[in-house]
Write a protein that holds these residues in place. Structure first.
Motif, PDB file in Angstrom:
ATOM      1  N   ILE A   1      60.659   3.455  47.217  1.00 53.35           N
ATOM      2  CA  ILE A   1      60.452   4.844  47.996  1.00 53.35           C
ATOM      3  C   ILE A   1      61.598   5.432  48.950  1.00 53.35           C
ATOM      4  N   LEU A   2      62.376   6.261  48.312  1.00 55.01           N
ATOM      5  CA  LEU A   2      63.446   6.447  48.945  1.00 55.01           C
ATOM      6  C   LEU A   2      63.837   7.710  49.653  1.00 55.01           C
TER       7      LEU A   2
ATOM      8  N   ASP B   1      53.297  -8.378  44.064  1.00 51.78           N
ATOM      9  CA  ASP B   1      54.117  -7.065  43.983  1.00 51.78           C
ATOM     10  C   ASP B   1      54.944  -6.644  45.223  1.00 51.78           C
ATOM     11  N   PHE B   2      56.135  -6.184  45.210  1.00 53.40           N
ATOM     12  CA  PHE B   2      57.066  -5.708  46.298  1.00 53.40           C
ATOM     13  C   PHE B   2      57.427  -4.233  45.905  1.00 53.40           C
ATOM     14  N   TYR B   3      57.412  -3.600  47.141  1.00 55.43           N
ATOM     15  CA  TYR B   3      57.758  -2.290  47.167  1.00 55.43           C
ATOM     16  C   TYR B   3      59.158  -2.239  48.108  1.00 55.43           C
ATOM     17  N   LEU B   4      59.943  -1.272  47.907  1.00 53.55           N
ATOM     18  CA  LEU B   4      61.004  -0.899  49.078  1.00 53.55           C
ATOM     19  C   LEU B   4      60.954   0.244  49.416  1.00 53.55           C
TER      20      LEU B   4
ATOM     21  N   TYR C   1      75.513   1.017  53.878  1.00 54.44           N
ATOM     22  CA  TYR C   1      75.070   1.169  52.783  1.00 54.44           C
ATOM     23  C   TYR C   1      74.253  -0.107  52.297  1.00 54.44           C
ATOM     24  N   CYS C   2      73.562  -0.687  53.310  1.00 53.81           N
ATOM     25  CA  CYS C   2      73.029  -2.059  52.904  1.00 53.81           C
ATOM     26  C   CYS C   2      71.539  -1.893  53.766  1.00 53.81           C
ATOM     27  N   MET C   3      70.631  -2.847  53.336  1.00 54.27           N
ATOM     28  CA  MET C   3      69.594  -3.015  54.351  1.00 54.27           C
ATOM     29  C   MET C   3      70.155  -3.362  55.563  1.00 54.27           C
TER      30      MET C   3
ATOM     31  N   GLU D   1      72.196   2.340  46.733  1.00 56.42           N
ATOM     32  CA  GLU D   1      72.862   1.377  45.843  1.00 56.42           C
ATOM     33  C   GLU D   1      72.643  -0.159  46.364  1.00 56.42           C
ATOM     34  N   GLY D   2      73.209  -0.292  47.520  1.00 55.30           N
ATOM     35  CA  GLY D   2      73.471  -1.611  47.920  1.00 55.30           C
ATOM     36  C   GLY D   2      72.252  -2.333  48.734  1.00 55.30           C
ATOM     37  N   THR D   3      71.383  -1.094  49.147  1.00 54.24           N
ATOM     38  CA  THR D   3      70.136  -1.668  49.680  1.00 54.24           C
ATOM     39  C   THR D   3      69.143  -2.196  48.647  1.00 54.24           C
ATOM     40  N   ILE D   4      69.216  -1.294  47.438  1.00 54.67           N
ATOM     41  CA  ILE D   4      68.293  -1.662  46.195  1.00 54.67           C
ATOM     42  C   ILE D   4      68.835  -3.026  45.616  1.00 54.67           C
ATOM     43  N   LYS D   5      70.147  -3.118  45.649  1.00 51.20           N
ATOM     44  CA  LYS D   5      70.790  -4.292  44.940  1.00 51.20           C
ATOM     45  C   LYS D   5      70.271  -5.627  45.937  1.00 51.20           C
ATOM     46  N   SER D   6      70.357  -5.511  47.157  1.00 56.64           N
ATOM     47  CA  SER D   6      70.079  -6.736  47.994  1.00 56.64           C
ATOM     48  C   SER D   6      68.581  -6.954  47.792  1.00 56.64           C
ATOM     49  N   PHE D   7      67.733  -5.784  47.768  1.00 52.89           N
ATOM     50  CA  PHE D   7      66.262  -6.037  47.736  1.00 52.89           C
ATOM     51  C   PHE D   7      66.032  -6.828  46.346  1.00 52.89           C
ATOM     52  N   ARG D   8      66.582  -6.123  45.179  1.00 52.18           N
ATOM     53  CA  ARG D   8      66.539  -6.801  43.933  1.00 52.18           C
ATOM     54  C   ARG D   8      67.039  -8.435  44.020  1.00 52.18           C
ATOM     55  N   GLY D   9      68.035  -8.497  44.542  1.00 53.60           N
ATOM     56  CA  GLY D   9      68.568  -9.890  44.509  1.00 53.60           C
ATOM     57  C   GLY D   9      67.574 -10.933  45.413  1.00 53.60           C
ATOM     58  N   PHE D  10      66.786 -10.356  46.227  1.00 50.60           N
ATOM     59  CA  PHE D  10      65.957 -11.160  47.023  1.00 50.60           C
ATOM     60  C   PHE D  10      64.934 -11.738  45.821  1.00 50.60           C
ATOM     61  N   LEU D  11      64.238 -10.455  45.066  1.00 45.27           N
ATOM     62  CA  LEU D  11      63.155 -10.530  44.296  1.00 45.27           C
ATOM     63  C   LEU D  11      63.633 -11.580  42.935  1.00 45.27           C
ATOM     64  N   GLU D  12      64.820 -11.419  42.770  1.00 50.83           N
ATOM     65  CA  GLU D  12      65.365 -12.483  41.639  1.00 50.83           C
ATOM     66  C   GLU D  12      65.239 -13.724  41.957  1.00 50.83           C
ATOM     67  N   CYS D  13      65.218 -14.115  43.064  1.00 50.51           N
ATOM     68  CA  CYS D  13      65.185 -15.733  43.635  1.00 50.51           C
ATOM     69  C   CYS D  13      63.646 -15.913  43.543  1.00 50.51           C
TER      70      CYS D  13
END
Ligand SMILES: Cc1cc2nc3c(=O)[nH]c(=O)nc-3n(C[C@H](O)[C@H](O)[C@H](O)COP(=O)(O)O)c2cc1C
Length: 178
Positions: free
Chosen positions: A151-152, A113-116, A89-91, A129-141
């Motif tokens: 792209i899922l 620009d970042f894509y996942l 459930y994560c990257m 969900e966990g993968t998207i959340k950790s991707f967004r957490g990185f971008l937030e920094c």
């Protein structure tokens, strides 16, 4: 013409997420962009030691491996594609290791620009969900970066099962329209 960096974290060459990377690249090439693909499976990578040497040494890392060069390429790119299989459930740890090591120069990762790209065996949305959340957490920094697309590929377990999935066409079209 944009400078595009695609980071593929799957250990499986030609696996599901790797296939989506290649589709994205085909589309981006078609549109005339300059693309570099990094396969993390070929790289010598170690974990961040949280020594903070980088903090007082202009972003230099004490670890001599392939990651500092990858971080410099992220900084130089206009578009960064982070691609991972979903693991528990994560990257996966390969991609997370690169993200953690970006602490050496994270304030310089700006204005892009970042894509996942992510693939999972399960069909359900919550698999991502966990993968998207950790991707967004990185971008937030980061400074002035945009989440440009997700792209899922869901419901794909064995390597190659992504063939015919809607995500394949989406990856190509997204690459073409960056
Ligand atoms: C260690 C490991 C953990 C996994 N965990 C999940 C999971 O939590 N949820 C899921 O849907 N699939 C899980 N999978 C399946 C992969 O996400 C799936 O096979 C994916 O398509 C692999 O992408 P790849 O072909 O690009 O490597 C896991 C696979 C492995 C090897």
């Amino acid at each position: 013409m944009k400078n595009v960096l695609v980071i593929s974290a799957s250990p499986r060459k030609g696996g599901n997420s790797d296939t989506l990377c290649n589709q994205f690249i085909s589309g981006a090439q078609e549109a005339g962009h300059e693309i570099e693909k990094i396969n993390l499976r070929d790289k010598d990578m170690n974990y961040c030691r949280a020594c903070y040497y980088c903090k007082n040494h202009d972003g230099k890392c004490v670890i001599k491996d392939d990651i500092p060069e990858i971080i410099d390429k992220i900084i130089a790119a206009d578009v960064v594609v982070l691609s991972t299989p979903v693991y528990f459930y994560c990257m996966n740890a390969q991609l997370k290791t690169v993200i953690d090591r970006s602490v050496m120069k994270w304030t310089k990762i700006a204005n892009k620009d970042f894509y996942l790209i992510a693939t999972a065996a399960e069909e359900e949305d919550h698999a991502m969900e966990g993968t998207i959340k950790s991707f967004r957490g990185f971008l937030e920094c980061l400074t002035d970066v945009r989440e440009a697309g997700l792209i899922l590929g869901k419901g794909v377990y064995n390597a190659g099962e992504i063939a015919g999935n809607l995500a394949v066409a989406l990856a190509y079209e997204t690459g073409k329209n960056i």
